[in-house]
Design a protein around this motif. Sequence first.
Motif, PDB file in Angstrom:
ATOM      1  N   THR A 113      -3.407 -33.045  23.910  1.00  0.00           N
ATOM      2  CA  THR A 113      -2.610 -33.505  25.043  1.00  0.00           C
ATOM      3  C   THR A 113      -3.518 -33.824  26.224  1.00  0.00           C
ATOM      4  N   THR A 147      -1.812 -26.425  25.388  1.00  0.00           N
ATOM      5  CA  THR A 147      -0.948 -26.609  26.555  1.00  0.00           C
ATOM      6  C   THR A 147       0.209 -25.606  26.513  1.00  0.00           C
ATOM      7  N   ASP A 180       3.735 -27.435  19.712  1.00  0.00           N
ATOM      8  CA  ASP A 180       4.093 -28.846  19.590  1.00  0.00           C
ATOM      9  C   ASP A 180       5.157 -29.043  18.494  1.00  0.00           C
ATOM     10  N   ALA A 207      -7.115 -33.971  17.676  1.00  0.00           N
ATOM     11  CA  ALA A 207      -6.467 -32.738  17.210  1.00  0.00           C
ATOM     12  C   ALA A 207      -5.106 -32.603  17.878  1.00  0.00           C
ATOM     13  N   GLY A 208      -4.371 -33.711  17.938  1.00  0.00           N
ATOM     14  CA  GLY A 208      -3.110 -33.690  18.676  1.00  0.00           C
ATOM     15  C   GLY A 208      -3.364 -33.247  20.098  1.00  0.00           C
TER      16      GLY A 208
HETATM   17  N1  GLN Z   1      -1.064 -30.598  22.030  1.00  0.00           N
HETATM   18  C1  GLN Z   1      -1.520 -29.282  22.254  1.00  0.00           C
HETATM   19  C2  GLN Z   1      -2.713 -29.269  23.172  1.00  0.00           C
HETATM   20  O1  GLN Z   1      -3.373 -30.244  23.300  1.00  0.00           O
HETATM   21  C3  GLN Z   1      -1.859 -28.540  20.950  1.00  0.00           C
HETATM   22  C4  GLN Z   1      -2.900 -29.182  20.115  1.00  0.00           C
HETATM   23  C5  GLN Z   1      -3.327 -28.370  18.918  1.00  0.00           C
HETATM   24  O2  GLN Z   1      -3.001 -27.195  18.799  1.00  0.00           O
HETATM   25  N2  GLN Z   1      -4.030 -28.954  17.996  1.00  0.00           N
HETATM   26  O3  GLN Z   1      -3.006 -28.281  23.766  1.00  0.00           O
END
Ligand code: GLN
Length: 261
Positions: free
Chosen positions: A104, A152, A195, A101-102
């Motif tokens: 970090t 994050t 992001d 989910a992207g």
């Molecule tokens: N990259 C950011 C995190 O991991 C947001 C990821 C998201 O919102 N899907 O916190």
Amino acid sequence: MKRVFAIVLACLMVMSMFAGCKKAESGNELNLVKDGKLIMSTNAAFPPYEMTDDAGNYIGIDVEVAQAIADKLGLELVIDNMEFTAALEAAQKGKADMVMAGVTVTPDRELVMDFSNSYATGIQVVIVPENSEIKTIDDLEGKKIGTQMGTTGYLYCSDTPDNGGYGEENVVAYDNGITAVQALLNGQIDCIVIDNAPAQAFVKENPGLKILETEFTVEDYAIGFAKGNTALKEAVNKALAELIADGTVQKIVDKYIPAEQ
Ligand code: GLN
């Protein structure tokens, strides 16, 4: 003749024993939630990494990379869509095999989950209305900052000023980026820290918003697993390394992020 037959039979039996072992190894030792399936928890409101198309299908960079990994492992990809914090937790608690989910990689998250090697880089940026008086991140002090819950962006901004944050009282956490953008358009907040890739998508879809030139921070995205599920992590890392080496990952990224943004 009888002896030859016995030897052939014995050989066949030994061979089938090994075949049996191999099958058991590839099936169970990955510790999957459901045999034959690779369950990915995500929050499909994070374009272009995960979102839905007009027909409601899950698409995006993470979805396609996960599909390519599942194909390599001979597993069926199953996508489980939920809020971002729930997606992290699902993998942590072993309700999903992995979270993509992207996500970090942060030291705090590494305490509670295992991560694959990184497959992409993310940057935290600031979205403001075009006519905003906020010109750089130094102007964020005392402003109402919108973020996504559990991300994050939220963690940095809600930290105390001595730790580089702006204080919890100045930060609003929304369920997802789209809700935060609505709040910004309605004037409920002054800016959003989020992001870069979804920020670009949101600004493109909503006239009147822009992204500040200054980058907030650079981060690594990786796949998260329950702590200790090393066999699955290693299998995914191997598949990921092959997909990076043969250009598949880059091809998927280029499809969703055509030019350098
Ligand atoms: N990259 C950011 C995190 O991991 C947001 C990821 C998201 O919102 N899907 O916190």
